[in-house]
Design a protein around this motif. Sequence first.
Motif, PDB file in Angstrom:
ATOM      1  N   GLY A 296      11.075   1.210 -19.892  1.00 62.27           N
ATOM      2  CA  GLY A 296      11.628   2.482 -20.331  1.00 62.27           C
ATOM      3  C   GLY A 296      12.614   3.019 -19.323  1.00 62.27           C
ATOM      4  N   GLN A 297      13.067   4.232 -19.551  1.00 62.80           N
ATOM      5  CA  GLN A 297      13.879   4.905 -18.546  1.00 62.80           C
ATOM      6  C   GLN A 297      12.999   5.150 -17.331  1.00 62.80           C
ATOM      7  N   PRO A 298      13.589   5.193 -16.123  1.00 67.11           N
ATOM      8  CA  PRO A 298      12.761   5.354 -14.922  1.00 67.11           C
ATOM      9  C   PRO A 298      11.779   6.531 -14.997  1.00 67.11           C
TER      10      PRO A 298
ATOM     11  N   ARG B 163       0.811  -1.225   0.000  1.00 72.22           N
ATOM     12  CA  ARG B 163       0.000   0.000   0.000  1.00 72.22           C
ATOM     13  C   ARG B 163       0.843   1.274   0.000  1.00 72.22           C
ATOM     14  N   ARG B 164       1.950   1.223  -0.747  1.00 70.27           N
ATOM     15  CA  ARG B 164       2.830   2.382  -0.915  1.00 70.27           C
ATOM     16  C   ARG B 164       3.245   2.447  -2.381  1.00 70.27           C
ATOM     17  N   ASP B 165       3.282   3.663  -2.947  1.00 65.20           N
ATOM     18  CA  ASP B 165       3.784   3.832  -4.308  1.00 65.20           C
ATOM     19  C   ASP B 165       5.254   3.437  -4.372  1.00 65.20           C
ATOM     20  N   GLY B 166       5.762   3.226  -5.577  1.00 60.07           N
ATOM     21  CA  GLY B 166       7.136   2.792  -5.783  1.00 60.07           C
ATOM     22  C   GLY B 166       8.167   3.696  -5.132  1.00 60.07           C
ATOM     23  N   ALA B 167       7.960   5.011  -5.192  1.00 63.57           N
ATOM     24  CA  ALA B 167       8.917   5.943  -4.572  1.00 63.57           C
ATOM     25  C   ALA B 167       8.978   5.731  -3.061  1.00 63.57           C
TER      26      ALA B 167
ATOM     27  N   GLY C 114      10.403   0.108  -7.463  1.00 66.55           N
ATOM     28  CA  GLY C 114      10.892   0.663  -8.709  1.00 66.55           C
ATOM     29  C   GLY C 114      10.030   1.779  -9.234  1.00 66.55           C
ATOM     30  N   ALA C 115      10.596   2.487 -10.185  1.00 70.62           N
ATOM     31  CA  ALA C 115       9.890   3.596 -10.838  1.00 70.62           C
ATOM     32  C   ALA C 115       8.677   3.056 -11.585  1.00 70.62           C
ATOM     33  N   GLY C 116       7.715   3.939 -11.801  1.00 75.42           N
ATOM     34  CA  GLY C 116       6.562   3.589 -12.609  1.00 75.42           C
ATOM     35  C   GLY C 116       5.548   2.708 -11.928  1.00 75.42           C
ATOM     36  N   SER C 117       5.498   2.715 -10.607  1.00 72.41           N
ATOM     37  CA  SER C 117       4.534   1.877  -9.897  1.00 72.41           C
ATOM     38  C   SER C 117       3.730   2.730  -8.923  1.00 72.41           C
TER      39      SER C 117
ATOM     40  N   ASP D 200       8.932   5.536 -17.247  1.00 69.58           N
ATOM     41  CA  ASP D 200       8.016   4.605 -16.581  1.00 69.58           C
ATOM     42  C   ASP D 200       7.072   5.365 -15.653  1.00 69.58           C
ATOM     43  N   ASP D 201       7.614   6.346 -14.900  1.00 69.42           N
ATOM     44  CA  ASP D 201       6.779   7.167 -14.015  1.00 69.42           C
ATOM     45  C   ASP D 201       5.724   7.924 -14.818  1.00 69.42           C
ATOM     46  N   GLU D 202       6.141   8.576 -15.893  1.00 65.60           N
ATOM     47  CA  GLU D 202       5.205   9.357 -16.709  1.00 65.60           C
ATOM     48  C   GLU D 202       4.111   8.477 -17.304  1.00 65.60           C
TER      49      GLU D 202
END
Length: 134
Positions: free
Chosen positions: A117-119, A65-69, A96-99, A122-124
């Motif tokens: 993709g690049q981190p 229950r936490r975003d990737g960051a 990881g990024a994008g989650s 993936d975030d975008e």
Amino acid sequence: MPVTLEEAHELIARAHRRAGELGSHVTVAIVDEGGHLQALGRMDGAPPLSAQLATGKAASVALIRRDGAALRDMQQAWPALFGQLDQVAGRPILAGAGSLLIRRADTVLGAIAVSGGQPQHDDECAEAGLRGLE
């Protein structure tokens, strides 16, 4: 209640559109609130391992229950604890990024994760996938 299958496909389509704009080839995974795969979309040209990575990142976000960051912050702050989470969860926990969590109001419906993709891409793409979800 998790996102519907139709909504999951819409999330994937929006993330794929953004990836195309960025020139990335990604895989997008949507899981329910328990981390179970609901839908997976791998673009032509996406790295082969991206399917497993996206699924693992999405499941990790949903279960904890936490975003990737936030998971990356936990990993840095408490490496010993983080190293044992996969044993408790019964699956690898990937930060990881994008989650991102998928929420409707205050309810967690599941998670989206993008890999390949690049981190920052993936975030975008994950953020683009969530736009428009009501």
